[in-house]
Design a protein around this motif. Structure first.
Motif, short mmCIF file in Angstrom:
data_model
loop_
_atom_site.label_atom_id
_atom_site.label_comp_id
_atom_site.label_asym_id
_atom_site.label_seq_id
_atom_site.Cartn_x
_atom_site.Cartn_y
_atom_site.Cartn_z
N UNK A 176 0.84 -1.21 0.00
CA UNK A 176 0.00 0.00 0.00
C UNK A 176 0.87 1.26 0.00
N UNK A 177 1.93 1.24 0.82
CA UNK A 177 2.79 2.41 0.91
C UNK A 177 3.50 2.64 -0.42
N UNK A 178 3.96 1.57 -1.07
CA UNK A 178 4.62 1.69 -2.37
C UNK A 178 3.67 2.29 -3.40
N UNK A 179 2.42 1.83 -3.38
CA UNK A 179 1.45 2.30 -4.37
C UNK A 179 1.01 3.75 -4.12
N UNK A 180 0.84 4.14 -2.87
CA UNK A 180 0.43 5.53 -2.60
C UNK A 180 1.60 6.46 -2.94
N UNK A 181 2.82 6.03 -2.68
CA UNK A 181 4.01 6.83 -3.02
C UNK A 181 4.14 6.98 -4.53
N UNK A 182 3.89 5.90 -5.24
CA UNK A 182 3.93 5.91 -6.70
C UNK A 182 2.84 6.85 -7.24
N UNK A 183 1.65 6.78 -6.67
CA UNK A 183 0.55 7.65 -7.09
C UNK A 183 0.92 9.12 -6.90
N UNK A 184 1.48 9.41 -5.73
CA UNK A 184 1.89 10.78 -5.43
C UNK A 184 2.92 11.28 -6.44
N UNK A 185 3.91 10.43 -6.72
CA UNK A 185 4.97 10.77 -7.68
C UNK A 185 4.37 11.03 -9.06
N UNK A 186 3.45 10.17 -9.51
CA UNK A 186 2.85 10.34 -10.84
C UNK A 186 1.97 11.58 -10.91
N UNK A 187 1.27 11.92 -9.81
CA UNK A 187 0.47 13.14 -9.81
C UNK A 187 1.37 14.36 -9.98
N UNK A 188 2.50 14.36 -9.29
CA UNK A 188 3.44 15.48 -9.40
C UNK A 188 4.00 15.55 -10.83
N UNK A 189 4.31 14.40 -11.41
CA UNK A 189 4.84 14.38 -12.78
C UNK A 189 3.78 14.85 -13.78
N UNK A 190 2.52 14.47 -13.58
CA UNK A 190 1.43 14.94 -14.44
C UNK A 190 1.34 16.46 -14.34
N UNK A 191 1.41 16.97 -13.12
CA UNK A 191 1.35 18.41 -12.89
C UNK A 191 2.50 19.12 -13.62
N UNK A 192 3.70 18.55 -13.52
CA UNK A 192 4.87 19.13 -14.20
C UNK A 192 4.68 19.16 -15.72
N UNK A 193 4.19 18.07 -16.28
CA UNK A 193 3.95 18.02 -17.74
C UNK A 193 2.96 19.12 -18.12
N UNK A 194 1.86 19.22 -17.36
CA UNK A 194 0.83 20.22 -17.67
C UNK A 194 1.40 21.64 -17.58
N UNK A 195 2.10 21.95 -16.50
CA UNK A 195 2.67 23.29 -16.32
C UNK A 195 3.68 23.59 -17.43
N UNK A 196 4.50 22.60 -17.73
CA UNK A 196 5.51 22.76 -18.77
C UNK A 196 4.86 23.07 -20.13
N UNK A 197 3.85 22.28 -20.49
CA UNK A 197 3.20 22.43 -21.80
C UNK A 197 2.33 23.67 -21.90
N UNK A 198 1.58 23.94 -20.83
CA UNK A 198 0.57 25.01 -20.89
C UNK A 198 1.18 26.38 -20.57
N UNK A 199 2.15 26.41 -19.65
CA UNK A 199 2.70 27.70 -19.19
C UNK A 199 4.10 28.00 -19.72
N UNK A 200 5.00 27.03 -19.66
CA UNK A 200 6.40 27.32 -19.97
C UNK A 200 6.71 27.25 -21.47
N UNK A 201 6.25 26.19 -22.15
CA UNK A 201 6.53 26.06 -23.58
C UNK A 201 6.10 27.28 -24.40
N UNK A 202 4.87 27.80 -24.18
CA UNK A 202 4.45 28.97 -24.96
C UNK A 202 5.39 30.17 -24.79
N UNK A 203 5.99 30.32 -23.60
CA UNK A 203 6.91 31.43 -23.34
C UNK A 203 8.21 31.22 -24.12
N UNK A 204 8.65 29.95 -24.17
CA UNK A 204 9.93 29.63 -24.80
C UNK A 204 9.86 29.65 -26.32
N UNK A 205 8.64 29.50 -26.86
CA UNK A 205 8.52 29.42 -28.33
C UNK A 205 8.50 30.79 -28.98
#
Length: 157
Positions: free
Chosen positions: A128-157
């Protein structure tokens, strides 16, 4: 080639599917006796007592929720990782805000419930601990992808 490029109507399919994806988070909150914040919050029915929490629900139910969350987060991450163009569609549904609210409400509650519970078999706790930790990590990675694509990439282009 990418299926979304060859079939642009898939973007509208994705747009129609996202409320269902967001409902997964609401369902988990509801099963844990937690209320979701903001625009997505549904009014609590009169006379509805929230008595089940992540801390007192049966172990099997806690396992099911953690597995469901883990599968959902891993699938979302895998999808956005291979298809970052979908991020704009996710953001139309305030996905970053909804994900952050869910994370703040659910993760501490679920982690605490997993830690405080008595286990006959320690491997159940470890899993259970491994799975909740994995879930937390993936949520943060999803958030990073979204922020990167929606907020950062448009500025860099």
């Amino acid at each position: 080639g990418n299926v979304f490029i060859q079939q642009p109507s898939y973007f509208s399919d994705l747009d129609e599917t996202l409320p269902t994806v967001l409902q997964v988070f609401n369902n988990i909150l509801h099963k844990c006796g937690l209320q979701c914040e903001g625009a997505s919050a549904e009014p609590q029915k009169l006379g509805e007592k929230v008595s089940v929490t992540a801390g007192n629900m049966p172990l099997q139910e806690l396992k099911d929720i953690v597995l469901y969350l883990c599968d959902t987060c891993t699938t979302l991450w895998a999808f956005l990782d291979v298809f970052p163009l979908a991020c704009q569609t996710f953001q139309k549904h305030e996905f970053c805000y909804r994900l952050a609210s869910f994370y703040e409400l659910a993760i501490p509650e679920l982690e605490s419930a997993i830690k405080k519970r008595q286990y006959e078999d320690n491997s159940v706790f470890a899993d259970l601990w491994r799975r909740i930790s994995h879930s937390r990590k993936k949520m943060i990675e999803v958030f990073h992808i979204l922020i990167n694509q929606v907020c950062l990439q448009p500025i860099l282009e």
